[in-house]
Design a protein around this motif. Sequence first.
Motif, PDB file in Angstrom:
ATOM      1  N   ARG A   1       0.829  -1.208   0.000  1.00  0.00           N
ATOM      2  CA  ARG A   1       0.000   0.000   0.000  1.00  0.00           C
ATOM      3  C   ARG A   1       0.860   1.254   0.000  1.00  0.00           C
ATOM      4  NH1 ARG A   1      -4.726   0.155   4.376  1.00  0.00           N
ATOM      5  NH2 ARG A   1      -4.937  -1.908   3.423  1.00  0.00           N
ATOM      6  N   ARG A   2       1.925   1.216   0.748  1.00  0.00           N
ATOM      7  CA  ARG A   2       2.808   2.382   0.795  1.00  0.00           C
ATOM      8  C   ARG A   2       3.585   2.545  -0.509  1.00  0.00           C
ATOM      9  NH1 ARG A   2       5.261   3.603   6.791  1.00  0.00           N
ATOM     10  NH2 ARG A   2       3.263   4.163   7.707  1.00  0.00           N
ATOM     11  N   LEU A   3       3.930   1.440  -1.126  1.00  0.00           N
ATOM     12  CA  LEU A   3       4.608   1.526  -2.420  1.00  0.00           C
ATOM     13  C   LEU A   3       3.699   2.177  -3.461  1.00  0.00           C
ATOM     14  CD1 LEU A   3       6.428  -1.932  -2.590  1.00  0.00           C
ATOM     15  CD2 LEU A   3       7.492   0.327  -2.396  1.00  0.00           C
ATOM     16  N   VAL A   4       2.412   1.811  -3.457  1.00  0.00           N
ATOM     17  CA  VAL A   4       1.449   2.432  -4.375  1.00  0.00           C
ATOM     18  C   VAL A   4       1.345   3.921  -4.096  1.00  0.00           C
ATOM     19  CG1 VAL A   4      -0.990   2.532  -5.036  1.00  0.00           C
ATOM     20  CG2 VAL A   4       0.138   0.312  -4.741  1.00  0.00           C
ATOM     21  N   ALA A   5       1.317   4.289  -2.816  1.00  0.00           N
ATOM     22  CA  ALA A   5       1.252   5.702  -2.447  1.00  0.00           C
ATOM     23  C   ALA A   5       2.472   6.459  -2.953  1.00  0.00           C
ATOM     24  CB  ALA A   5       1.136   5.842  -0.930  1.00  0.00           C
TER      25      ALA A   5
END
Length: 278
Positions: free
Chosen positions: A261-265
């Motif tokens: 999720r943080r990578l997508v962000a």
Amino acid sequence: METFVVLLVLLSALLHATWNAFLHLSEDRIWLLGMMAIPYLVISAIGVIVLPMPAPAAWPFIGASAVLECGYLLALIRAYRSGDFGQIYPIARGLSPMLVFVGALVFANEALKPLAAIGVALVSLGIVSLAFRRGMRFSGESVPFALLTGLFISTYSVVDGIGARVAGNGLSYIMWVYLIWNIPQFLLAWHWRGGVKGLFIGRTVVLKGMAAGVLALTAYCMIIEAYRYLPIATVSALRELSSIFAVLIGCVFMGEKLTARRLVACVLVTLGAVLIRI
């Protein structure tokens, strides 16, 4: 020239995330701010002597900025009292690009092109989404102060963006701001720690605290200069790429997890920055 200014803002973002990590890890944040105030006071005192005086029209902005900076740091200290660095920092920083976009439009009559405006929105969305992780709840105490910190950031960003231009010399403007608001900051730390013995507790830690101050001062001087060449909202959005650096610092040095999720962000934030640059 614009490419150089953009690179300057990105370097500022890295420095900003670094000194915030110092603050987050400090067991006594009031003491650290006192140490950080020392290089601010020394350099700003030299700056106000050697640099030209700001234009008279800049003084209301200087006063307002000094007050807002104090409020920002107090809110930030309270936000870091509980909560994860990789969460609190993005919440505090993620609000400001959109708020600055609105403030610059209303008060500085700066309207971004549609593609850049979409980029600013993506940066804000990506940064705020960095704060969320499955199975982790926010502290009820930390989140409101993180939001308040974001409000202070956006307000002083607009004030400084206009003030630096009105002053005629951006560095002269920020030197006066730093001198005014770091005097009470240092005195607060002095009182909090009970004078010289409580404040200067050891050479190594004192030097680390002062180093954090140099990083913070350098980072924002770069931003002030960037305001003279790029729209305020553009500088603010690019500056908030510091949240990506904060996530990486949290993962590498604080043991915080880097989730999908943080990578997508991070991808959203990067895409937004590319749209702004285009």
